[in-house]
Scaffold this active site. Sequence first.
Site, PDB file in Angstrom:
ATOM      1  N   CYS A   1       0.812  -1.208   0.000  1.00 58.30           N
ATOM      2  CA  CYS A   1       0.000   0.000   0.000  1.00 58.30           C
ATOM      3  C   CYS A   1       0.847   1.261   0.000  1.00 58.30           C
ATOM      4  O   CYS A   1       2.049   1.216   0.229  1.00 58.30           O
ATOM      5  CB  CYS A   1      -0.903   0.050   1.244  1.00 58.30           C
ATOM      6  SG  CYS A   1      -2.000  -1.353   1.424  1.00 58.30           S
TER       7      CYS A   1
ATOM      8  N   GLY B   1      -0.136   0.663  -4.883  1.00 54.85           N
ATOM      9  CA  GLY B   1      -1.389  -0.075  -4.726  1.00 54.85           C
ATOM     10  C   GLY B   1      -2.441   0.418  -5.695  1.00 54.85           C
ATOM     11  O   GLY B   1      -2.686   1.626  -5.765  1.00 54.85           O
TER      12      GLY B   1
ATOM     13  N   ASN C   1       0.722   0.445   5.503  1.00 55.35           N
ATOM     14  CA  ASN C   1       1.593  -0.103   4.463  1.00 55.35           C
ATOM     15  C   ASN C   1       2.484  -1.151   5.123  1.00 55.35           C
ATOM     16  O   ASN C   1       3.225  -0.838   6.051  1.00 55.35           O
ATOM     17  CB  ASN C   1       2.447   1.002   3.830  1.00 55.35           C
ATOM     18  CG  ASN C   1       3.477   0.481   2.848  1.00 55.35           C
ATOM     19  OD1 ASN C   1       4.540   1.057   2.686  1.00 55.35           O
ATOM     20  ND2 ASN C   1       3.181  -0.618   2.174  1.00 55.35           N
ATOM     21  N   GLY C   2       2.420  -2.386   4.635  1.00 54.50           N
ATOM     22  CA  GLY C   2       3.215  -3.462   5.207  1.00 54.50           C
ATOM     23  C   GLY C   2       2.372  -4.701   5.423  1.00 54.50           C
ATOM     24  O   GLY C   2       1.299  -4.864   4.840  1.00 54.50           O
TER      25      GLY C   2
ATOM     26  N   TYR D   1      12.997  -2.214  -7.076  1.00 56.31           N
ATOM     27  CA  TYR D   1      11.795  -2.139  -7.901  1.00 56.31           C
ATOM     28  C   TYR D   1      10.649  -1.325  -7.313  1.00 56.31           C
ATOM     29  O   TYR D   1      10.016  -0.549  -8.014  1.00 56.31           O
ATOM     30  CB  TYR D   1      11.302  -3.556  -8.188  1.00 56.31           C
ATOM     31  CG  TYR D   1       9.970  -3.627  -8.910  1.00 56.31           C
ATOM     32  CD1 TYR D   1       9.862  -3.263 -10.253  1.00 56.31           C
ATOM     33  CD2 TYR D   1       8.813  -4.059  -8.262  1.00 56.31           C
ATOM     34  CE1 TYR D   1       8.651  -3.315 -10.929  1.00 56.31           C
ATOM     35  CE2 TYR D   1       7.593  -4.121  -8.929  1.00 56.31           C
ATOM     36  CZ  TYR D   1       7.517  -3.747 -10.258  1.00 56.31           C
ATOM     37  OH  TYR D   1       6.321  -3.797 -10.913  1.00 56.31           O
TER      38      TYR D   1
END
Length: 491
Positions: free
Chosen positions: A23, A50, A124-125, A271
Amino acid sequence: MPRGDGRLNHDLMPDEKGPQDACGVFGIYAPGEEVSKLTYFGLYALQHRGQESAGIATSNGDKILVFKDMGLVSQVFDEGALEALTGHIALGHARYSTTGASVWANAQPTLGPTAHGTVALGHNGNLTNTQELIDLLIEREGAARRLDLKGGKCTDTAVLTALLGSDREDTLAEVAMELLPHVRGAFSLAFMDETKLYAARDPQGVRPLMLGKLPSGGWVVASENPALDIVGAEFVREIEPGEFVVIDEDGVHSSRFAPADPKNCVFEYVYLARPDTTMNGRSVNAARLEMGRTLAREHPVEADLVMPTPESGTPAAIGYAQASGIPFGQGLTKNSYVGRTFIQPSQTLRKLGIRLKLNPLREVIEGKRLIVVDDSIVRGNTQRAIVKMLRDAGAAEIHVRISSPPVQWPCFYGIDFATRSELAAVNKTLEEIRLDLGADTLGYISTEGMIAATQQSQDRLCTACFTGDYPIEPPVDARHLLMSQTGEVSQ
Protein backbone atom coordinates in the site's frame (compact mmCIF):
# COMPACT_ATOMS: atom_id res chain seq x y z
CA MET A 1 -2.36 -5.02 -11.59
CA PRO A 2 -1.11 -2.05 -13.58
CA ARG A 3 1.63 -0.07 -11.96
CA GLY A 4 0.51 3.51 -11.58
CA ASP A 5 3.85 4.95 -12.73
CA GLY A 6 3.89 2.95 -15.95
CA ARG A 7 6.07 0.06 -14.75
CA LEU A 8 4.12 -2.56 -16.63
CA ASN A 9 6.72 -5.23 -17.16
CA HIS A 10 5.28 -7.56 -14.51
CA ASP A 11 1.72 -7.10 -15.77
CA LEU A 12 2.29 -8.05 -19.38
CA MET A 13 0.91 -11.56 -19.29
CA PRO A 14 -2.75 -11.95 -18.34
CA ASP A 15 -1.95 -14.58 -15.71
CA GLU A 16 1.42 -13.19 -14.60
CA LYS A 17 1.52 -11.70 -11.12
CA GLY A 18 4.72 -9.88 -10.31
CA PRO A 19 5.90 -8.27 -7.10
CA GLN A 20 3.28 -5.97 -5.63
CA ASP A 21 3.68 -3.76 -2.61
CA ALA A 22 1.01 -3.67 0.05
CA CYS A 23 0.00 0.00 0.00
CA GLY A 24 0.76 3.69 -0.04
CA VAL A 25 -0.23 6.01 2.81
CA PHE A 26 -0.56 9.78 2.97
CA GLY A 27 -1.61 11.97 5.88
CA ILE A 28 -1.87 15.74 6.25
CA TYR A 29 -2.58 18.22 9.06
CA ALA A 30 -2.99 21.64 7.48
CA PRO A 31 -5.59 24.18 8.69
CA GLY A 32 -6.65 26.48 5.88
CA GLU A 33 -5.64 24.09 3.11
CA GLU A 34 -7.82 21.97 0.79
CA VAL A 35 -6.59 18.80 2.46
CA SER A 36 -8.77 16.38 0.48
CA LYS A 37 -7.36 17.63 -2.85
CA LEU A 38 -3.80 17.64 -1.54
CA THR A 39 -4.34 14.06 -0.37
CA TYR A 40 -5.72 13.11 -3.78
CA PHE A 41 -2.55 14.34 -5.48
CA GLY A 42 -0.41 12.70 -2.80
CA LEU A 43 -2.08 9.38 -3.48
CA TYR A 44 -1.68 9.95 -7.21
CA ALA A 45 2.08 10.07 -6.62
CA LEU A 46 1.85 6.82 -4.64
CA GLN A 47 -0.37 4.95 -7.10
CA HIS A 48 2.45 2.52 -7.92
CA ARG A 49 2.21 1.10 -4.38
CA GLY A 50 -1.39 -0.07 -4.73
CA GLN A 51 -4.04 -0.12 -7.44
CA GLU A 52 -6.93 -2.17 -6.05
CA SER A 53 -8.69 0.50 -4.02
CA ALA A 54 -8.28 4.06 -2.80
CA GLY A 55 -9.77 6.05 0.06
CA ILE A 56 -9.61 9.39 1.83
CA ALA A 57 -10.85 10.33 5.30
CA THR A 58 -11.07 13.93 6.52
CA SER A 59 -11.89 15.66 9.79
CA ASN A 60 -13.00 19.21 10.58
CA GLY A 61 -12.19 18.77 14.26
CA ASP A 62 -15.63 17.47 15.08
CA LYS A 63 -16.42 14.54 12.79
CA ILE A 64 -14.67 12.24 10.32
CA LEU A 65 -15.91 11.73 6.77
CA VAL A 66 -14.60 8.95 4.54
CA PHE A 67 -14.93 8.09 0.86
CA LYS A 68 -13.36 4.95 -0.61
CA ASP A 69 -13.96 2.54 -3.46
CA MET A 70 -12.33 -0.08 -5.65
CA GLY A 71 -10.11 1.17 -8.47
CA LEU A 72 -7.33 3.63 -9.19
CA VAL A 73 -7.16 6.99 -7.43
CA SER A 74 -8.31 8.81 -10.58
CA GLN A 75 -11.24 6.39 -10.94
CA VAL A 76 -12.42 6.57 -7.33
CA PHE A 77 -12.47 10.35 -6.84
CA ASP A 78 -13.99 13.20 -8.77
CA GLU A 79 -14.32 16.91 -8.01
CA GLY A 80 -17.62 16.41 -6.20
CA ALA A 81 -16.32 13.70 -3.90
CA LEU A 82 -13.28 15.77 -2.95
CA GLU A 83 -15.37 18.93 -2.37
CA ALA A 84 -17.54 16.98 0.09
CA LEU A 85 -14.50 15.85 2.12
CA THR A 86 -14.03 18.99 4.20
CA GLY A 87 -11.73 19.64 7.14
CA HIS A 88 -8.11 20.36 8.05
CA ILE A 89 -6.92 16.77 8.65
CA ALA A 90 -6.90 14.08 5.96
CA LEU A 91 -5.70 10.52 5.57
CA GLY A 92 -5.35 8.78 2.22
CA HIS A 93 -4.60 5.21 1.21
CA ALA A 94 -3.98 3.29 -2.02
CA ARG A 95 -4.25 -0.46 -1.46
CA TYR A 96 -2.92 -3.66 -2.89
CA SER A 97 -4.08 -6.63 -0.81
CA THR A 98 -1.55 -9.00 0.74
CA THR A 99 -3.91 -10.07 3.53
CA GLY A 100 -7.68 -10.23 3.18
CA ALA A 101 -9.74 -10.28 0.03
CA SER A 102 -9.72 -7.58 -2.62
CA VAL A 103 -13.19 -6.29 -1.76
CA TRP A 104 -14.71 -2.92 -0.86
CA ALA A 105 -15.01 -3.86 2.81
CA ASN A 106 -11.21 -4.13 3.04
CA ALA A 107 -10.49 -0.81 1.33
CA GLN A 108 -8.73 1.68 3.56
CA PRO A 109 -8.75 3.88 5.57
CA THR A 110 -10.49 1.56 8.02
CA LEU A 111 -12.77 3.14 10.62
CA GLY A 112 -13.49 2.20 14.22
CA PRO A 113 -14.86 3.73 17.42
CA THR A 114 -12.54 4.79 20.25
CA ALA A 115 -13.08 5.95 23.81
CA HIS A 116 -13.22 9.57 22.65
CA GLY A 117 -14.41 9.41 19.05
CA THR A 118 -13.32 7.63 15.87
CA VAL A 119 -10.08 6.35 14.42
CA ALA A 120 -9.30 6.11 10.70
CA LEU A 121 -6.21 4.06 9.82
CA GLY A 122 -4.04 3.36 6.77
CA HIS A 123 -1.34 0.67 6.74
CA ASN A 124 1.59 -0.10 4.46
CA GLY A 125 3.21 -3.46 5.21
CA ASN A 126 2.16 -6.81 6.58
CA LEU A 127 1.95 -8.06 10.17
CA THR A 128 3.39 -11.42 11.19
CA ASN A 129 1.54 -11.91 14.50
CA THR A 130 -2.03 -11.15 13.48
CA GLN A 131 -3.39 -14.20 15.29
CA GLU A 132 -1.75 -13.07 18.54
CA LEU A 133 -3.37 -9.66 18.10
CA ILE A 134 -6.76 -11.27 17.46
CA ASP A 135 -6.32 -13.27 20.67
CA LEU A 136 -5.47 -10.03 22.47
CA LEU A 137 -8.61 -8.41 21.11
CA ILE A 138 -10.75 -11.35 22.20
CA GLU A 139 -9.15 -11.18 25.65
CA ARG A 140 -10.00 -7.49 25.92
CA GLU A 141 -13.52 -7.63 24.53
CA GLY A 142 -14.68 -11.19 25.10
CA ALA A 143 -15.16 -11.71 21.34
CA ALA A 144 -13.87 -10.16 18.16
CA ARG A 145 -17.42 -9.16 17.35
CA ARG A 146 -16.44 -6.33 15.05
CA LEU A 147 -14.40 -8.54 12.78
CA ASP A 148 -15.45 -11.01 10.14
CA LEU A 149 -12.76 -13.65 10.56
CA LYS A 150 -14.10 -15.99 7.91
CA GLY A 151 -13.59 -16.28 4.18
CA GLY A 152 -10.38 -14.22 4.03
CA LYS A 153 -12.26 -11.00 4.80
CA CYS A 154 -10.28 -10.05 7.88
CA THR A 155 -7.15 -7.95 7.42
CA ASP A 156 -4.33 -7.21 9.80
CA THR A 157 -5.30 -3.55 9.43
CA ALA A 158 -8.83 -4.29 10.66
CA VAL A 159 -7.37 -6.01 13.72
CA LEU A 160 -5.15 -3.00 14.47
CA THR A 161 -8.09 -0.63 14.08
CA ALA A 162 -10.20 -2.67 16.49
CA LEU A 163 -7.39 -2.84 19.05
CA LEU A 164 -6.87 0.93 18.91
CA GLY A 165 -10.51 1.28 19.92
CA SER A 166 -10.59 -1.48 22.50
CA ASP A 167 -9.63 0.76 25.45
CA ARG A 168 -12.58 2.69 26.84
CA GLU A 169 -10.65 5.28 28.88
CA ASP A 170 -7.22 6.22 27.51
CA THR A 171 -6.55 8.62 24.66
CA LEU A 172 -5.74 7.24 21.22
CA ALA A 173 -2.09 8.22 21.64
CA GLU A 174 -1.90 6.38 24.96
CA VAL A 175 -3.54 3.28 23.49
CA ALA A 176 -1.15 3.33 20.53
CA MET A 177 1.93 3.60 22.74
CA GLU A 178 0.71 0.60 24.75
CA LEU A 179 -0.26 -1.44 21.67
CA LEU A 180 2.60 -0.84 19.21
CA PRO A 181 5.28 -2.75 21.20
CA HIS A 182 3.11 -5.88 20.80
CA VAL A 183 2.82 -5.57 17.00
CA ARG A 184 5.25 -7.61 14.86
CA GLY A 185 6.05 -7.43 11.18
CA ALA A 186 6.21 -4.49 8.79
CA PHE A 187 3.99 -1.51 9.48
CA SER A 188 4.22 2.07 8.32
CA LEU A 189 1.02 3.53 9.73
CA ALA A 190 -0.80 6.81 9.27
CA PHE A 191 -3.97 7.28 11.28
CA MET A 192 -6.16 10.04 12.65
CA ASP A 193 -8.97 10.89 15.01
CA GLU A 194 -11.13 13.99 14.96
CA THR A 195 -8.35 16.31 16.19
CA LYS A 196 -4.93 14.78 15.51
CA LEU A 197 -2.83 12.98 12.88
CA TYR A 198 -0.59 10.08 13.92
CA ALA A 199 2.20 8.09 12.28
CA ALA A 200 4.24 5.06 13.35
CA ARG A 201 6.91 2.85 11.82
CA ASP A 202 7.91 -0.66 12.88
CA PRO A 203 11.24 -1.05 14.74
CA GLN A 204 12.88 -2.53 11.64
CA GLY A 205 11.62 0.26 9.35
CA VAL A 206 10.96 -2.29 6.60
CA ARG A 207 8.70 0.05 4.61
CA PRO A 208 9.48 3.75 4.10
CA LEU A 209 7.63 6.63 5.78
CA MET A 210 8.50 10.30 5.32
CA LEU A 211 7.71 13.54 7.17
CA GLY A 212 7.34 16.85 5.31
CA LYS A 213 6.29 20.44 6.02
CA LEU A 214 4.10 22.69 3.88
CA PRO A 215 4.96 26.36 3.30
CA SER A 216 1.79 27.25 5.26
CA GLY A 217 3.14 25.43 8.32
CA GLY A 218 1.07 22.27 7.88
CA TRP A 219 2.58 18.80 8.14
CA VAL A 220 2.50 15.78 5.82
CA VAL A 221 3.44 12.11 6.23
CA ALA A 222 3.79 9.89 3.16
CA SER A 223 5.23 6.57 2.04
CA GLU A 224 7.65 8.24 -0.40
CA ASN A 225 8.99 11.76 -0.82
CA PRO A 226 7.57 12.31 -4.37
CA ALA A 227 4.18 12.51 -2.63
CA LEU A 228 5.61 15.40 -0.57
CA ASP A 229 6.99 17.05 -3.70
CA ILE A 230 3.70 16.93 -5.57
CA VAL A 231 1.88 18.90 -2.82
CA GLY A 232 4.72 21.38 -2.35
CA ALA A 233 5.90 20.04 1.01
CA GLU A 234 9.56 20.19 1.99
CA PHE A 235 11.10 16.89 3.04
CA VAL A 236 12.04 17.11 6.73
CA ARG A 237 13.15 13.58 7.60
CA GLU A 238 12.14 9.94 7.60
CA ILE A 239 9.98 8.69 10.44
CA GLU A 240 12.47 6.59 12.40
CA PRO A 241 12.06 2.86 13.01
CA GLY A 242 10.27 2.38 16.31
CA GLU A 243 8.99 5.99 16.35
CA PHE A 244 5.46 7.20 17.08
CA VAL A 245 4.51 10.71 15.96
CA VAL A 246 1.53 12.86 16.94
CA ILE A 247 0.72 15.98 14.90
CA ASP A 248 -1.68 18.61 16.20
CA GLU A 249 -2.06 22.39 16.40
CA ASP A 250 1.17 22.59 18.42
CA GLY A 251 3.24 20.77 15.79
CA VAL A 252 5.01 17.40 15.76
CA HIS A 253 5.48 15.35 18.94
CA SER A 254 7.73 12.31 18.82
CA SER A 255 7.90 9.28 21.12
CA ARG A 256 9.74 5.99 20.86
CA PHE A 257 7.82 2.75 21.46
CA ALA A 258 10.73 0.41 20.61
CA PRO A 259 14.49 0.60 19.96
CA ALA A 260 15.42 1.01 16.30
CA ASP A 261 16.78 -2.09 14.57
CA PRO A 262 16.84 -0.99 10.90
CA LYS A 263 16.18 -3.66 8.28
CA ASN A 264 14.98 -1.63 5.31
CA CYS A 265 13.61 -3.65 2.38
CA VAL A 266 16.27 -3.86 -0.33
CA PHE A 267 13.57 -4.54 -2.93
CA GLU A 268 12.39 -0.96 -2.48
CA TYR A 269 15.68 0.04 -4.15
CA VAL A 270 15.39 -2.69 -6.79
CA TYR A 271 11.79 -2.14 -7.90
CA LEU A 272 9.09 -1.00 -5.49
CA ALA A 273 9.90 2.66 -4.86
CA ARG A 274 9.67 5.34 -7.51
CA PRO A 275 13.05 6.19 -9.04
CA ASP A 276 12.71 9.80 -7.82
CA THR A 277 12.42 8.62 -4.21
CA THR A 278 15.30 9.02 -1.77
CA MET A 279 15.66 6.57 1.13
CA ASN A 280 18.30 6.76 3.83
CA GLY A 281 19.99 9.51 1.85
CA ARG A 282 20.35 7.35 -1.27
CA SER A 283 18.54 8.17 -4.51
CA VAL A 284 16.67 5.12 -5.77
CA ASN A 285 17.48 6.08 -9.36
CA ALA A 286 21.19 6.34 -8.52
CA ALA A 287 21.06 2.92 -6.83
CA ARG A 288 19.43 1.35 -9.90
CA LEU A 289 21.96 2.96 -12.24
CA GLU A 290 24.77 1.53 -10.11
CA MET A 291 23.11 -1.89 -10.11
CA GLY A 292 23.23 -1.76 -13.90
CA ARG A 293 26.90 -0.76 -13.91
CA THR A 294 27.70 -3.58 -11.49
CA LEU A 295 25.74 -6.00 -13.64
CA ALA A 296 27.84 -5.01 -16.66
CA ARG A 297 31.06 -5.62 -14.73
CA GLU A 298 29.87 -8.95 -13.32
CA HIS A 299 28.26 -10.27 -16.54
CA PRO A 300 29.85 -8.70 -19.62
CA VAL A 301 28.96 -9.88 -23.12
CA GLU A 302 29.58 -8.65 -26.65
CA ALA A 303 26.42 -7.12 -28.10
CA ASP A 304 25.07 -4.34 -30.30
CA LEU A 305 22.38 -2.83 -28.07
CA VAL A 306 21.40 -2.59 -24.39
CA MET A 307 17.63 -2.33 -23.97
CA PRO A 308 15.31 -2.37 -20.95
CA THR A 309 12.09 -4.15 -20.28
CA PRO A 310 9.91 -1.02 -19.93
CA GLU A 311 9.94 0.65 -17.62
CA SER A 312 11.38 -0.56 -14.34
CA GLY A 313 14.40 -2.02 -16.13
CA THR A 314 15.34 1.34 -17.64
CA PRO A 315 17.71 2.82 -15.00
CA ALA A 316 19.68 -0.44 -14.71
CA ALA A 317 19.84 -0.73 -18.51
CA ILE A 318 21.24 2.81 -18.74
CA GLY A 319 23.81 1.91 -16.10
CA TYR A 320 24.75 -1.26 -17.98
CA ALA A 321 25.20 0.73 -21.19
CA GLN A 322 27.35 3.33 -19.40
CA ALA A 323 29.68 0.73 -17.92
CA SER A 324 29.89 -1.49 -21.02
CA GLY A 325 30.12 1.19 -23.68
CA ILE A 326 27.39 -0.58 -25.66
CA PRO A 327 24.69 1.79 -26.99
CA PHE A 328 21.41 2.06 -25.08
CA GLY A 329 18.16 1.90 -27.02
CA GLN A 330 14.46 1.14 -26.72
CA GLY A 331 13.66 -2.12 -28.47
CA LEU A 332 10.10 -2.32 -27.21
CA THR A 333 7.37 0.28 -27.41
CA LYS A 334 4.77 0.44 -24.64
CA ASN A 335 1.10 1.36 -24.82
CA SER A 336 0.89 3.88 -21.97
CA TYR A 337 -2.90 3.79 -21.83
CA VAL A 338 -3.39 0.10 -21.15
CA GLY A 339 -4.62 -0.62 -17.65
CA ARG A 340 -6.04 -3.73 -16.13
CA THR A 341 -8.45 -5.51 -18.42
CA PHE A 342 -11.42 -7.36 -16.98
CA ILE A 343 -12.13 -9.15 -20.26
CA GLN A 344 -11.09 -12.77 -19.83
CA PRO A 345 -9.20 -13.88 -22.94
CA SER A 346 -9.43 -17.27 -24.56
CA GLN A 347 -6.34 -19.46 -24.56
CA THR A 348 -5.45 -18.24 -28.06
CA LEU A 349 -5.84 -14.59 -27.07
CA ARG A 350 -3.97 -15.22 -23.82
CA LYS A 351 -0.91 -16.28 -25.79
CA LEU A 352 -1.08 -13.00 -27.68
CA GLY A 353 -1.86 -10.91 -24.60
CA ILE A 354 1.58 -9.42 -24.20
CA ARG A 355 1.16 -7.50 -27.47
CA LEU A 356 -1.58 -5.47 -25.80
CA LYS A 357 1.06 -3.67 -23.76
CA LEU A 358 4.39 -4.11 -25.54
CA ASN A 359 5.35 -4.35 -29.16
CA PRO A 360 8.83 -4.77 -30.65
CA LEU A 361 10.51 -2.11 -32.78
CA ARG A 362 11.59 -4.44 -35.56
CA GLU A 363 13.93 -1.96 -37.25
CA VAL A 364 15.84 -1.58 -33.95
CA ILE A 365 15.92 -5.30 -33.11
CA GLU A 366 16.35 -7.16 -36.39
CA GLY A 367 19.78 -8.75 -36.79
CA LYS A 368 21.05 -7.27 -33.51
CA ARG A 369 22.72 -8.89 -30.53
CA LEU A 370 20.59 -7.63 -27.64
CA ILE A 371 21.22 -7.26 -23.93
CA VAL A 372 17.79 -7.15 -22.27
CA VAL A 373 17.83 -5.72 -18.73
CA ASP A 374 15.05 -6.32 -16.21
CA ASP A 375 14.84 -5.72 -12.46
CA SER A 376 13.80 -9.21 -11.32
CA ILE A 377 12.43 -12.59 -12.34
CA VAL A 378 9.59 -13.99 -10.23
CA ARG A 379 7.78 -16.72 -12.16
CA GLY A 380 9.50 -16.01 -15.46
CA ASN A 381 6.40 -15.93 -17.67
CA THR A 382 6.89 -12.33 -18.75
CA GLN A 383 10.59 -12.69 -19.54
CA ARG A 384 9.91 -15.89 -21.48
CA ALA A 385 7.28 -14.13 -23.60
CA ILE A 386 9.55 -11.13 -24.23
CA VAL A 387 12.42 -13.33 -25.37
CA LYS A 388 10.10 -15.08 -27.83
CA MET A 389 8.77 -11.75 -29.06
CA LEU A 390 12.28 -10.46 -29.70
CA ARG A 391 13.25 -13.69 -31.48
CA ASP A 392 10.19 -13.39 -33.71
CA ALA A 393 11.21 -9.80 -34.49
CA GLY A 394 14.55 -11.01 -35.82
CA ALA A 395 16.97 -10.57 -32.91
CA ALA A 396 20.24 -12.40 -33.62
CA GLU A 397 21.11 -13.00 -29.93
CA ILE A 398 19.31 -12.28 -26.65
CA HIS A 399 21.31 -11.89 -23.45
CA VAL A 400 19.10 -11.41 -20.37
CA ARG A 401 20.56 -9.46 -17.44
CA ILE A 402 18.74 -9.07 -14.11
CA SER A 403 19.59 -6.25 -11.68
CA SER A 404 18.68 -8.28 -8.59
CA PRO A 405 19.72 -11.76 -7.45
CA PRO A 406 17.40 -14.75 -7.97
CA VAL A 407 14.14 -14.39 -6.00
CA GLN A 408 13.97 -17.62 -3.99
CA TRP A 409 11.90 -16.89 -0.87
CA PRO A 410 8.44 -15.45 -0.17
CA CYS A 411 8.04 -12.10 1.57
CA PHE A 412 6.04 -11.73 4.79
CA TYR A 413 6.49 -7.98 5.08
CA GLY A 414 4.24 -6.54 2.41
CA ILE A 415 5.35 -7.81 -1.02
CA ASP A 416 3.02 -10.36 -2.52
CA PHE A 417 5.67 -12.77 -3.78
CA ALA A 418 4.70 -16.29 -4.81
CA THR A 419 5.28 -19.36 -2.67
CA ARG A 420 8.67 -21.04 -3.14
CA SER A 421 7.13 -23.72 -5.32
CA GLU A 422 6.08 -21.06 -7.86
CA LEU A 423 9.34 -19.08 -8.03
CA ALA A 424 11.33 -19.55 -11.23
CA ALA A 425 14.75 -19.72 -9.56
CA VAL A 426 14.02 -22.30 -6.84
CA ASN A 427 15.78 -25.66 -7.32
CA LYS A 428 17.07 -24.62 -10.75
CA THR A 429 20.58 -23.92 -11.95
CA LEU A 430 21.37 -20.75 -13.86
CA GLU A 431 21.58 -22.85 -17.03
CA GLU A 432 18.16 -24.38 -16.41
CA ILE A 433 16.60 -20.93 -15.93
CA ARG A 434 18.31 -19.70 -19.12
CA LEU A 435 16.94 -22.62 -21.11
CA ASP A 436 13.49 -22.05 -19.65
CA LEU A 437 13.54 -18.40 -20.74
CA GLY A 438 14.99 -19.22 -24.16
CA ALA A 439 17.82 -16.69 -23.80
CA ASP A 440 21.34 -17.11 -25.20
CA THR A 441 22.88 -16.12 -21.86
CA LEU A 442 21.55 -15.13 -18.44
CA GLY A 443 23.19 -13.17 -15.66
CA TYR A 444 21.96 -11.98 -12.26
CA ILE A 445 23.67 -9.32 -10.18
CA SER A 446 25.35 -10.69 -7.05
CA THR A 447 23.78 -10.05 -3.66
CA GLU A 448 26.94 -8.17 -2.66
CA GLY A 449 26.76 -6.01 -5.79
CA MET A 450 23.10 -5.16 -5.22
CA ILE A 451 23.71 -4.21 -1.60
CA ALA A 452 26.74 -2.08 -2.47
CA ALA A 453 24.62 -0.12 -4.97
CA THR A 454 22.23 0.95 -2.19
CA GLN A 455 25.13 2.40 -0.16
CA GLN A 456 23.58 0.80 2.93
CA SER A 457 25.33 -1.68 5.18
CA GLN A 458 24.09 -5.25 4.80
CA ASP A 459 23.05 -5.47 8.45
CA ARG A 460 20.61 -2.57 7.92
CA LEU A 461 18.78 -4.22 5.01
CA CYS A 462 16.21 -6.98 4.66
CA THR A 463 17.28 -9.33 1.86
CA ALA A 464 14.97 -12.21 2.83
CA CYS A 465 13.43 -12.71 -0.64
CA PHE A 466 16.93 -13.35 -2.02
CA THR A 467 18.67 -15.03 0.91
CA GLY A 468 15.97 -16.56 3.11
CA ASP A 469 17.39 -14.61 6.08
CA TYR A 470 14.26 -13.23 7.74
CA PRO A 471 14.90 -10.35 10.18
CA ILE A 472 11.43 -10.75 11.72
CA GLU A 473 10.10 -14.20 12.58
CA PRO A 474 7.66 -15.33 9.84
CA PRO A 475 4.08 -16.20 10.83
CA VAL A 476 3.73 -19.60 12.48
CA ASP A 477 1.23 -20.72 9.82
CA ALA A 478 3.54 -19.87 6.89
CA ARG A 479 5.32 -23.23 6.61
CA HIS A 480 3.61 -24.11 3.32
CA LEU A 481 4.82 -20.84 1.76
CA LEU A 482 8.42 -21.70 2.59
CA MET A 483 8.31 -25.07 0.86
CA SER A 484 10.05 -25.56 -2.48
CA GLN A 485 9.10 -27.97 -5.26
CA THR A 486 11.05 -30.71 -3.46
CA GLY A 487 9.35 -30.10 -0.11
CA GLU A 488 12.44 -28.35 1.28
CA VAL A 489 11.68 -26.01 4.19
CA SER A 490 13.83 -23.16 5.47
CA GLN A 491 15.10 -23.76 8.97
